[in-house]
Structure formats: C-alpha cells, structure tokens
Design a protein around this motif. Sequence first.
Motif, PDB file in Angstrom:
ATOM      1  N   MET A   1      31.627 103.944  -6.673  1.00 22.44           N
ATOM      2  CA  MET A   1      32.953 103.314  -6.770  1.00 22.44           C
ATOM      3  C   MET A   1      33.388 102.739  -5.399  1.00 22.44           C
ATOM      4  O   MET A   1      33.435 103.393  -4.229  1.00 22.44           O
ATOM      5  N   THR A   2      33.946 101.511  -5.334  1.00 23.70           N
ATOM      6  CA  THR A   2      34.408 100.941  -4.022  1.00 23.70           C
ATOM      7  C   THR A   2      35.658 101.306  -3.568  1.00 23.70           C
ATOM      8  O   THR A   2      36.610 101.627  -4.450  1.00 23.70           O
ATOM      9  N   ASP A   3      35.747 101.715  -2.390  1.00 25.33           N
ATOM     10  CA  ASP A   3      37.095 102.076  -1.926  1.00 25.33           C
ATOM     11  C   ASP A   3      37.729 100.823  -0.985  1.00 25.33           C
ATOM     12  O   ASP A   3      37.390 100.261  -0.284  1.00 25.33           O
ATOM     13  N   LEU A   4      39.004 100.345  -1.902  1.00 24.73           N
ATOM     14  CA  LEU A   4      39.518  99.259  -1.558  1.00 24.73           C
ATOM     15  C   LEU A   4      41.014  99.485  -1.022  1.00 24.73           C
ATOM     16  O   LEU A   4      42.062  98.801  -0.922  1.00 24.73           O
ATOM     17  N   SER A   5      41.319 100.861  -0.581  1.00 21.83           N
ATOM     18  CA  SER A   5      42.357 101.401  -0.026  1.00 21.83           C
ATOM     19  C   SER A   5      42.940 100.511   1.078  1.00 21.83           C
ATOM     20  O   SER A   5      44.099 100.330   1.407  1.00 21.83           O
ATOM     21  N   ALA A   6      41.912  99.817   2.066  1.00 27.05           N
ATOM     22  CA  ALA A   6      42.370  99.452   3.203  1.00 27.05           C
ATOM     23  C   ALA A   6      42.253  97.651   2.970  1.00 27.05           C
ATOM     24  O   ALA A   6      42.493  97.142   3.923  1.00 27.05           O
TER      25      ALA A   6
ATOM     26  N   PRO B   1      43.482  94.026   2.400  1.00 27.25           N
ATOM     27  CA  PRO B   1      44.708  93.305   2.744  1.00 27.25           C
ATOM     28  C   PRO B   1      45.791  92.919   2.006  1.00 27.25           C
ATOM     29  O   PRO B   1      46.973  92.970   2.257  1.00 27.25           O
ATOM     30  N   VAL B   2      45.519  93.171   0.688  1.00 32.68           N
ATOM     31  CA  VAL B   2      46.577  92.943  -0.566  1.00 32.68           C
ATOM     32  C   VAL B   2      47.424  93.806  -0.487  1.00 32.68           C
ATOM     33  O   VAL B   2      48.590  93.576  -1.019  1.00 32.68           O
ATOM     34  N   HIS B   3      47.113  95.146  -0.010  1.00 29.82           N
ATOM     35  CA  HIS B   3      48.141  96.055   0.136  1.00 29.82           C
ATOM     36  C   HIS B   3      49.351  95.853   1.298  1.00 29.82           C
ATOM     37  O   HIS B   3      50.398  96.438   1.017  1.00 29.82           O
ATOM     38  N   ALA B   4      49.438  95.027   2.109  1.00 26.60           N
ATOM     39  CA  ALA B   4      50.020  94.824   3.093  1.00 26.60           C
ATOM     40  C   ALA B   4      50.734  93.460   2.799  1.00 26.60           C
ATOM     41  O   ALA B   4      51.681  92.910   3.826  1.00 26.60           O
ATOM     42  N   ILE B   5      50.574  92.709   2.074  1.00 24.24           N
ATOM     43  CA  ILE B   5      51.227  91.328   1.392  1.00 24.24           C
ATOM     44  C   ILE B   5      51.961  91.667   0.444  1.00 24.24           C
ATOM     45  O   ILE B   5      51.778  91.852  -0.674  1.00 24.24           O
ATOM     46  N   PRO B   6      53.453  91.532   0.784  1.00 22.85           N
ATOM     47  CA  PRO B   6      54.309  91.748  -0.595  1.00 22.85           C
ATOM     48  C   PRO B   6      54.250  90.499  -1.400  1.00 22.85           C
ATOM     49  O   PRO B   6      54.186  89.237  -1.124  1.00 22.85           O
ATOM     50  N   PRO B   7      54.424  90.891  -2.863  1.00 27.93           N
ATOM     51  CA  PRO B   7      54.408  89.632  -3.870  1.00 27.93           C
ATOM     52  C   PRO B   7      55.383  88.904  -3.680  1.00 27.93           C
ATOM     53  O   PRO B   7      56.612  89.480  -3.263  1.00 27.93           O
TER      54      PRO B   7
ATOM     55  N   VAL C   1      50.841  81.980  -1.959  1.00 29.74           N
ATOM     56  CA  VAL C   1      49.300  81.608  -2.024  1.00 29.74           C
ATOM     57  C   VAL C   1      48.592  82.469  -1.280  1.00 29.74           C
ATOM     58  O   VAL C   1      47.366  83.194  -1.632  1.00 29.74           O
ATOM     59  N   ARG C   2      49.227  82.991   0.093  1.00 32.13           N
ATOM     60  CA  ARG C   2      48.462  84.205   0.635  1.00 32.13           C
ATOM     61  C   ARG C   2      48.215  85.366  -0.275  1.00 32.13           C
ATOM     62  O   ARG C   2      47.224  86.033  -0.465  1.00 32.13           O
ATOM     63  N   TRP C   3      49.338  85.906  -0.937  1.00 26.44           N
ATOM     64  CA  TRP C   3      49.211  87.098  -2.115  1.00 26.44           C
ATOM     65  C   TRP C   3      48.223  86.795  -2.935  1.00 26.44           C
ATOM     66  O   TRP C   3      47.346  87.733  -3.195  1.00 26.44           O
ATOM     67  N   ASN C   4      48.217  85.597  -3.510  1.00 31.39           N
ATOM     68  CA  ASN C   4      47.203  85.410  -4.653  1.00 31.39           C
ATOM     69  C   ASN C   4      45.896  85.155  -4.229  1.00 31.39           C
ATOM     70  O   ASN C   4      45.073  85.514  -4.960  1.00 31.39           O
ATOM     71  N   LEU C   5      45.459  84.565  -3.126  1.00 31.87           N
ATOM     72  CA  LEU C   5      44.235  84.586  -2.627  1.00 31.87           C
ATOM     73  C   LEU C   5      43.756  86.033  -2.226  1.00 31.87           C
ATOM     74  O   LEU C   5      42.664  86.296  -2.484  1.00 31.87           O
ATOM     75  N   ALA C   6      44.612  86.952  -1.875  1.00 34.93           N
ATOM     76  CA  ALA C   6      43.984  88.267  -1.309  1.00 34.93           C
ATOM     77  C   ALA C   6      44.018  88.840  -2.769  1.00 34.93           C
ATOM     78  O   ALA C   6      42.784  89.750  -2.653  1.00 34.93           O
ATOM     79  N   MET C   7      44.802  88.854  -3.667  1.00 36.43           N
ATOM     80  CA  MET C   7      44.514  89.551  -5.091  1.00 36.43           C
ATOM     81  C   MET C   7      43.443  89.059  -5.733  1.00 36.43           C
ATOM     82  O   MET C   7      42.520  89.742  -6.301  1.00 36.43           O
ATOM     83  N   LEU C   8      43.012  87.811  -5.614  1.00 39.25           N
ATOM     84  CA  LEU C   8      41.537  87.322  -6.294  1.00 39.25           C
ATOM     85  C   LEU C   8      40.652  87.982  -5.618  1.00 39.25           C
ATOM     86  O   LEU C   8      39.648  88.469  -6.421  1.00 39.25           O
ATOM     87  N   ASP C   9      40.809  88.000  -4.207  1.00 37.38           N
ATOM     88  CA  ASP C   9      39.524  88.767  -3.679  1.00 37.38           C
ATOM     89  C   ASP C   9      39.426  90.023  -3.884  1.00 37.38           C
ATOM     90  O   ASP C   9      38.287  90.828  -4.257  1.00 37.38           O
ATOM     91  N   TYR C  10      40.446  90.709  -4.015  1.00 35.54           N
ATOM     92  CA  TYR C  10      40.723  92.263  -4.225  1.00 35.54           C
ATOM     93  C   TYR C  10      39.878  92.497  -6.039  1.00 35.54           C
ATOM     94  O   TYR C  10      39.325  93.216  -6.114  1.00 35.54           O
ATOM     95  N   GLU C  11      40.533  91.648  -6.588  1.00 39.47           N
ATOM     96  CA  GLU C  11      39.747  91.902  -8.114  1.00 39.47           C
ATOM     97  C   GLU C  11      38.449  91.658  -8.318  1.00 39.47           C
ATOM     98  O   GLU C  11      37.652  92.433  -8.902  1.00 39.47           O
ATOM     99  N   ARG C  12      37.886  90.692  -7.334  1.00 38.38           N
ATOM    100  CA  ARG C  12      36.404  90.347  -7.413  1.00 38.38           C
ATOM    101  C   ARG C  12      35.769  91.822  -6.741  1.00 38.38           C
ATOM    102  O   ARG C  12      34.623  91.967  -7.265  1.00 38.38           O
TER     103      ARG C  12
END
Length: 276
Positions: free
Chosen positions: A1-6, A8-14, A185-196
């Motif tokens: 299981m990948t740890d994604l707690s760090a 960048p998406v967590h630091a960008i407010p939607p 756009v910043r948030w959505n780019l980060a979220m796409l990377d997170y999802e992947r």
Amino acid sequence: MTDLSAHPVHAIPPVGDPYVLGRWHRDRVSARGYLLEARVALKALVVRGRPERFLILARPRSGTTLLYRLLDQVPGLECDGEMLHYAVLRPRGLLDSLAGRSRARVYGCKLLSYQMFEVQKIRPEPFFEALHRDGIRLIHMQRNTFSQSISLSTAQGTGEYHAAADAAGTRTEITLDPDRFVQMVRWNLAMLDYERQLLAPYPHLVVDYDRELADGARHQSAIDRICGWLGHPTGPVRADLGRMGARNVVVNRDALRARLLAEGLGAALDPLKAPE
C-alpha cells in the motif's frame, strides 16, 4: 500500500467548494447520507444480492455522470451515481449494502476524489486497499485538466451542472477570474496525480473522457470496452445528457491558457497520458 500522506494535494485548498464556518464542507454536515445509509442497509437485508462490483474514481466534471448513466442502460448491470456524496458513518459498509440490495449481475457507483477528503474524511490508501482486497474492480475516469477546470468553474459559477440532451437553452458568455482559475488548476493537477498514485498498485481501467466520451459517436465503443473489462455482456446505449460547454461559453480561454503557461502549469493543457 502506497503512503501518500505527504502528497502535495494535502497542502492545496480546493477552490469553490462551500464550507460552513470556514471548516466543514456542507455535504459533511447534512443528514441525508445517514438516512440513505439506514434505508439501504435495511433493503440489503431483504434482497441479499451478490453482484460483481466496481467503483469509478474521478475528479468532479470528468464525465462520470455521463459514464454511469450510459453503463446503467446495459442489461444486467446497475450503476449508481455519487453514493458517498454526503457523509455517512461507514463508507465501506454503505458500498457493501448498495451491492447487497442490487438484483443486477454487476453493480457499481462513482466516487469523486474530493469526497474522500472533505466529506467522508477517510484515509484513501487503506480504503482502496480494502476495496481491492474485497474484489471490487476499479475504474479511473480522467479528463484534460484545462477542460475539466473550465467545466468545474462554470458549473460552480452558474449552478448548472447537467442538462438533458434535448433541452433548449440560450448561450451564456462567461469570463473566469484568472487568479481563481490558477488556484483551481493547481488543485486539480495535484488531485489527478494523487489519484494515479493511489490506484497504481492495483489493476484498474483508465477511461479517457476526451478520447472516448466527448464525441457521442464513440459512446458505444467505450461502453463495449468497459463491459469487456468487467466480464459482462454489453448492450446498446444512448446519451440522455447534453454538453454544458455549448450553453455556457468561457470567452477568455486564450487568456487563461497564457496565464497557466506563465505560472508553469502548462501540464494542464496537455492531452492526458495513461499511466505506464
């Protein structure tokens, strides 16, 4: 299981989502999810279905509503929308109950990524590990970030998210605020990377809205491919939704593109590439 707690998406407010007292997302403080949870659990006790299962994950305005409505037309396959739209006590339990009350051979629904963080308050990594362990097949719906952010910005601004395919409507010209759009756009780019990264450890199917669903002539082949991946016979489908972009037209798209390039966000303009 990948740890994604760090990640960048967590630091960008939607951007654009409504909050109560600056903290709680309004869908988190609604009672509608708990009422749904109770009703579905009771029905699952009576029906006791055991369908094959799948879950669609995507950012908002990525074409998931069109996809689930097309899939729901296939005989023997039931597909619901955002069943985790409102906060519930047990998100995994609700997914189990939804499948349990279905009489279909295959059952699925969709989950928008912001709902994991802002509404359900779950840790996505163990949540998806458990889904995979339970045999739930995963579909990742993707869309070019510039188009997706344009669509999300206009929907939030107008309050119009969907329209029937044959609905009459007037053309409305909209000018988006560049600063706010850059944040989105910043948030959505980060979220796409997170999802992947979230889905990378598990077998999953990538569905590209721009290549497979933006053109109505390709809908049937897209559904055929998805049904083949699910191991379920396909069936004829027809869209019942119209494209909102033809009604609400953003007139400063060129200026927004230039601003993204100046901010180093040109990746939002590129066609999506499926993960290796």
